[in-house]
Motif scaffolding. Structure first.
Motif, PDB file in Angstrom:
ATOM      1  N   VAL A  19       0.857  -1.193   0.000  1.00  0.00           N
ATOM      2  CA  VAL A  19       0.000   0.000   0.000  1.00  0.00           C
ATOM      3  C   VAL A  19       0.893   1.244   0.000  1.00  0.00           C
ATOM      4  CG1 VAL A  19      -1.672   1.332   1.357  1.00  0.00           C
ATOM      5  CG2 VAL A  19      -1.958  -1.155   1.125  1.00  0.00           C
ATOM      6  N   ARG A  20       1.944   1.179   0.793  1.00  0.00           N
ATOM      7  CA  ARG A  20       2.831   2.345   0.888  1.00  0.00           C
ATOM      8  C   ARG A  20       3.435   2.696  -0.473  1.00  0.00           C
ATOM      9  NH1 ARG A  20       7.766   3.765   4.864  1.00  0.00           N
ATOM     10  NH2 ARG A  20       7.659   5.989   4.420  1.00  0.00           N
ATOM     11  N   GLN A  21       3.725   1.653  -1.281  1.00  0.00           N
ATOM     12  CA  GLN A  21       4.368   1.907  -2.578  1.00  0.00           C
ATOM     13  C   GLN A  21       3.432   2.568  -3.591  1.00  0.00           C
ATOM     14  OE1 GLN A  21       6.314  -1.646  -4.058  1.00  0.00           O
ATOM     15  NE2 GLN A  21       7.206  -2.092  -2.048  1.00  0.00           N
ATOM     16  N   THR A  22       2.149   2.610  -3.291  1.00  0.00           N
ATOM     17  CA  THR A  22       1.215   3.232  -4.243  1.00  0.00           C
ATOM     18  C   THR A  22       1.327   4.755  -4.235  1.00  0.00           C
ATOM     19  OG1 THR A  22      -0.562   3.492  -2.618  1.00  0.00           O
ATOM     20  CG2 THR A  22      -0.506   1.415  -3.851  1.00  0.00           C
ATOM     21  N   GLY A  23       1.962   5.283  -3.199  1.00  0.00           N
ATOM     22  CA  GLY A  23       2.030   6.741  -3.075  1.00  0.00           C
ATOM     23  C   GLY A  23       1.020   7.265  -2.068  1.00  0.00           C
ATOM     24  N   ALA A  24       0.185   6.373  -1.539  1.00  0.00           N
ATOM     25  CA  ALA A  24      -0.795   6.816  -0.535  1.00  0.00           C
ATOM     26  C   ALA A  24      -0.077   7.118   0.776  1.00  0.00           C
ATOM     27  CB  ALA A  24      -1.835   5.722  -0.306  1.00  0.00           C
ATOM     28  N   THR A  25      -0.549   8.141   1.463  1.00  0.00           N
ATOM     29  CA  THR A  25       0.011   8.444   2.786  1.00  0.00           C
ATOM     30  C   THR A  25      -0.982   8.056   3.880  1.00  0.00           C
ATOM     31  OG1 THR A  25      -0.865  10.671   2.559  1.00  0.00           O
ATOM     32  CG2 THR A  25       1.470  10.358   1.989  1.00  0.00           C
ATOM     33  N   GLY A  26      -2.232   7.942   3.489  1.00  0.00           N
ATOM     34  CA  GLY A  26      -3.263   7.595   4.465  1.00  0.00           C
ATOM     35  C   GLY A  26      -3.865   6.239   4.157  1.00  0.00           C
ATOM     36  N   VAL A  27      -4.294   5.567   5.219  1.00  0.00           N
ATOM     37  CA  VAL A  27      -4.938   4.267   5.054  1.00  0.00           C
ATOM     38  C   VAL A  27      -6.384   4.375   5.522  1.00  0.00           C
ATOM     39  CG1 VAL A  27      -4.961   1.907   5.978  1.00  0.00           C
ATOM     40  CG2 VAL A  27      -2.816   2.922   5.181  1.00  0.00           C
ATOM     41  N   VAL A  28      -7.256   3.686   4.772  1.00  0.00           N
ATOM     42  CA  VAL A  28      -8.675   3.625   5.115  1.00  0.00           C
ATOM     43  C   VAL A  28      -8.941   2.198   5.547  1.00  0.00           C
ATOM     44  CG1 VAL A  28     -10.991   3.773   4.134  1.00  0.00           C
ATOM     45  CG2 VAL A  28      -9.205   5.343   3.345  1.00  0.00           C
ATOM     46  N   THR A  29      -9.350   1.999   6.785  1.00  0.00           N
ATOM     47  CA  THR A  29      -9.571   0.627   7.208  1.00  0.00           C
ATOM     48  C   THR A  29     -10.680   0.545   8.253  1.00  0.00           C
ATOM     49  OG1 THR A  29      -8.443  -1.424   7.901  1.00  0.00           O
ATOM     50  CG2 THR A  29      -7.743   0.576   9.000  1.00  0.00           C
ATOM     51  N   SER A  30     -10.975  -0.689   8.657  1.00  0.00           N
ATOM     52  CA  SER A  30     -12.060  -0.930   9.602  1.00  0.00           C
ATOM     53  C   SER A  30     -11.703  -2.141  10.450  1.00  0.00           C
ATOM     54  CB  SER A  30     -13.344  -1.213   8.815  1.00  0.00           C
ATOM     55  OG  SER A  30     -14.388  -1.580   9.689  1.00  0.00           O
ATOM     56  N   VAL A  58      -0.639   6.767   8.000  1.00  0.00           N
ATOM     57  CA  VAL A  58      -1.565   7.054   9.097  1.00  0.00           C
ATOM     58  C   VAL A  58      -2.947   6.470   8.771  1.00  0.00           C
ATOM     59  CG1 VAL A  58      -0.515   9.183   9.976  1.00  0.00           C
ATOM     60  CG2 VAL A  58      -2.141   9.312   8.092  1.00  0.00           C
ATOM     61  N   TRP A  59      -3.657   6.103   9.809  1.00  0.00           N
ATOM     62  CA  TRP A  59      -5.042   5.640   9.638  1.00  0.00           C
ATOM     63  C   TRP A  59      -5.893   6.910   9.579  1.00  0.00           C
ATOM     64  CZ3 TRP A  59      -7.947   1.845  13.503  1.00  0.00           C
ATOM     65  CH2 TRP A  59      -9.238   1.612  13.010  1.00  0.00           C
ATOM     66  N   SER A  60      -6.255   7.311   8.355  1.00  0.00           N
ATOM     67  CA  SER A  60      -6.934   8.601   8.181  1.00  0.00           C
ATOM     68  C   SER A  60      -8.446   8.499   8.306  1.00  0.00           C
ATOM     69  CB  SER A  60      -6.687   9.166   6.777  1.00  0.00           C
ATOM     70  OG  SER A  60      -5.381   9.008   6.394  1.00  0.00           O
ATOM     71  N   VAL A  61      -9.003   7.406   7.773  1.00  0.00           N
ATOM     72  CA  VAL A  61     -10.464   7.332   7.670  1.00  0.00           C
ATOM     73  C   VAL A  61     -10.929   5.937   8.088  1.00  0.00           C
ATOM     74  CG1 VAL A  61     -12.431   7.419   6.067  1.00  0.00           C
ATOM     75  CG2 VAL A  61     -10.481   8.941   5.711  1.00  0.00           C
ATOM     76  N   VAL A  62     -12.042   5.872   8.804  1.00  0.00           N
ATOM     77  CA  VAL A  62     -12.674   4.590   9.107  1.00  0.00           C
ATOM     78  C   VAL A  62     -13.683   4.307   8.005  1.00  0.00           C
ATOM     79  CG1 VAL A  62     -14.207   3.337  10.661  1.00  0.00           C
ATOM     80  CG2 VAL A  62     -12.471   4.876  11.593  1.00  0.00           C
ATOM     81  N   GLU A  63     -13.564   3.161   7.384  1.00  0.00           N
ATOM     82  CA  GLU A  63     -14.573   2.711   6.419  1.00  0.00           C
ATOM     83  C   GLU A  63     -14.707   1.215   6.608  1.00  0.00           C
ATOM     84  OE1 GLU A  63     -13.941   3.660   2.340  1.00  0.00           O
ATOM     85  OE2 GLU A  63     -15.738   2.632   1.702  1.00  0.00           O
ATOM     86  N   SER A  64     -15.809   0.852   7.255  1.00  0.00           N
ATOM     87  CA  SER A  64     -16.852   1.629   7.877  1.00  0.00           C
ATOM     88  C   SER A  64     -16.934   1.295   9.362  1.00  0.00           C
ATOM     89  CB  SER A  64     -18.187   1.227   7.283  1.00  0.00           C
ATOM     90  OG  SER A  64     -18.229   1.457   5.907  1.00  0.00           O
ATOM     91  N   ILE A  97      -8.608   9.668  15.397  1.00  0.00           N
ATOM     92  CA  ILE A  97      -9.262   9.328  14.118  1.00  0.00           C
ATOM     93  C   ILE A  97     -10.647   9.987  14.090  1.00  0.00           C
ATOM     94  CG2 ILE A  97     -10.048   7.439  12.639  1.00  0.00           C
ATOM     95  CD1 ILE A  97      -7.942   5.700  14.196  1.00  0.00           C
ATOM     96  N   HIS A  98     -10.839  10.853  13.101  1.00  0.00           N
ATOM     97  CA  HIS A  98     -12.021  11.724  13.141  1.00  0.00           C
ATOM     98  C   HIS A  98     -12.950  11.633  11.930  1.00  0.00           C
ATOM     99  CE1 HIS A  98     -10.683  13.779  16.783  1.00  0.00           C
ATOM    100  NE2 HIS A  98      -9.459  13.722  16.277  1.00  0.00           N
ATOM    101  N   VAL A  99     -12.609  10.818  10.949  1.00  0.00           N
ATOM    102  CA  VAL A  99     -13.514  10.684   9.795  1.00  0.00           C
ATOM    103  C   VAL A  99     -14.065   9.263   9.785  1.00  0.00           C
ATOM    104  CG1 VAL A  99     -13.813  10.954   7.305  1.00  0.00           C
ATOM    105  CG2 VAL A  99     -12.106  12.345   8.503  1.00  0.00           C
ATOM    106  N   ILE A 100     -15.395   9.147   9.886  1.00  0.00           N
ATOM    107  CA  ILE A 100     -16.026   7.834  10.061  1.00  0.00           C
ATOM    108  C   ILE A 100     -17.095   7.626   8.985  1.00  0.00           C
ATOM    109  CG2 ILE A 100     -17.401   6.400  11.630  1.00  0.00           C
ATOM    110  CD1 ILE A 100     -16.122   8.098  13.931  1.00  0.00           C
ATOM    111  N   THR A 101     -16.890   6.597   8.170  1.00  0.00           N
ATOM    112  CA  THR A 101     -17.831   6.292   7.087  1.00  0.00           C
ATOM    113  C   THR A 101     -18.887   5.296   7.567  1.00  0.00           C
ATOM    114  OG1 THR A 101     -15.875   6.398   5.655  1.00  0.00           O
ATOM    115  CG2 THR A 101     -17.911   5.636   4.632  1.00  0.00           C
TER     116      THR A 101
END
Ligand code: DNO
Length: 395
Positions: A19-30, A58-64, A97-101
């Motif tokens: 995932v890191r190699q894609t260029g993403a800095t944030g991870v979306v997980t649950s 960083v864990w940026s977003v909860v989905e879901s 963690i403040h964004v919750i889907t």
């Protein structure tokens, strides 16, 4: 925009190092291992968070953070589950963690009838075909009254499709349709029938009232925590299985924002889901809710004019991705002027085609979430963003 990538946790065949190699800095997980409705403890959140930070992101977003079906039906242990939801919001905020889907789709989350739709170049896309879906609900699920939702021509098409499958193919078709949801594996036809039963006589107004009740309860907690709850659109964006769906169109978006006036009442702007209806103008819908968008999914669809669509390349077909990304960047700029200069809206490439080496691997347990197709999508979207920012003299 902040580049993020969805990761399904330790069982995801795409490891965090990739995932890191894609260029993403944030991870979306649950935390898919926690049953729907239960509280996410700080300890469990931190365990997952550490995996992500150890991998340099960083864990940026909860989905879901799933909304239990009894909250959607407003029956059973609804209030208890809402209290648990509040606690999970607080625990997530305590971990930063403040964004919750979440979504408010009854019974099944997103639906596709073919997870391996072959494109002319040999790659595979996710596909929704109305006649195939009719075959599922009329002949396989045998939902009472389902045939009334289709024209005779559609039913004949559905019957021909059903008759073309042997029992093994019917089994595979059914599993692909109903058993795709992380944290909710092993779903059978009887499970679907039992869930449908719980929605018996539930109208659109009831579902809206239940969403309003949920938001009225949880938004003040989220607001206090500096968090935002973002609702994912219906996919496909219209009623299905004889059940109402209430977040599909621009009117639904306006309705949601009016329901509870709180900065915590936000939208997960999934372009691909909204684009599943030809009468939706995706950019207009974004503009209608821009200040409340907390997370963005970028994807497009290709329609055949008969109600069927497959997931297109990220920059092509039904979504005008240039206009959409420009509108997102303009909104980001507006917010930066109002507050923090470095504020960034998280987005992820939504789904991707199964292509190249991924075609030779065992089918991905998370349809649409192979690595290479999403990497291609992210690379194209980053290029588009870079070009727009340059042309706006912002780089
Ligand atoms: C599918 C996803 C959805 C989404 C949920 C959010 O790929 O977009 O499953 O995560 O609806 O609650």
């Amino acid at each position: 925009m902040e580049e993020t990538f969805r990761w399904y946790g330790p069982n995801d065949p795409v490891p965090l190092d990739f995932v890191r190699q894609t260029g993403a800095t944030g991870v979306v997980t649950s935390l898919h291992h926690i049953p729907y409705g239960e509280v996410w403890s700080i300890e469990e959140i931190q365990k997952r968070q550490k995996m992500v930070t150890d991998a340099g992101m960083v864990w940026s977003v909860v989905e879901s953070l799933p909304v239990h079906e009894e909250i959607k039906t407003g029956r059973g242990r609804c209030d208890e589950y809402i209290e648990n939801y509040k606690k999970s919001i607080e625990n997530l905020a305590a971990c930063g963690i403040h964004v919750i889907t979440y979504n408010f789709m009854p019974v099944l989350d997103w639906i596709r009838t073919d997870l391996h739709y072959r494109l002319p170049d040999g790659s595979e896309a996710l596909y929704f075909n109305q006649a195939q879906f009719a075959a599922f609900e009329v002949f396989i699920l045998q939902r009472p009254g389902a045939e009334k939702d289709y024209s005779p021509a559609k039913l004949a098409e559905a019957k021909a499709f059903y008759d073309s499958m042997d029992s093994v193919e019917i089994q595979r078709f059914t599993t692909n349709l109903i058993d795709n949801f992380p944290g909710f594996k092993g779903v059978t036809l009887d499970d679907v029938r039992a869930m449908l039963k719980k929605y018996e006589n539930l109208t659109r107004a009831d579902l809206e009232r239940n969403l309003k009740h949920f938001l009225t309860e949880v938004c003040p907690v989220a607001e206090k925590c500096g968090s935002i709850l973002v609702i994912h659109p219906d996919d496909p964006p219209y009623p299905i299985l004889g059940l109402p769906r209430i977040f599909s169109t621009i009117d639904d978006v306006k309705n949601l924002l009016a329901m509870v006036d709180s900065p915590a009442n936000g939208v997960c702007f999934c372009a691909g889901s909204f684009s599943g209806r030809s009468d939706n103008d995706v950019v207009e819908i974004f503009k209608a809710c821009a200040p409340r968008v907390g997370f963005v999914h970028l994807r497009s669809t290709q329609h055949d004019g008969n109600g069927n669509f497959f997931e297109a390349n990220h920059l092509e077909e039904s979504v005008d991705m240039y206009r959409l990304v420009k509108a997102i960047l303009e909104e980001e700029l507006r917010r930066q002027k109002e507050g923090r200069a470095d504020w960034k809206l998280p987005f992820r490439p939504d789904h991707g085609h199964t292509m190249l080496d991924d075609l030779a691997k065992p089918p991905c347990p998370n349809p649409g979430y192979t690595a290479i197709g999403r990497l291609k999508g992210l690379a194209e979207l980053r290029g588009l963003e870079f070009g727009i920012l340059k042309s706006m003299n912002l780089l």
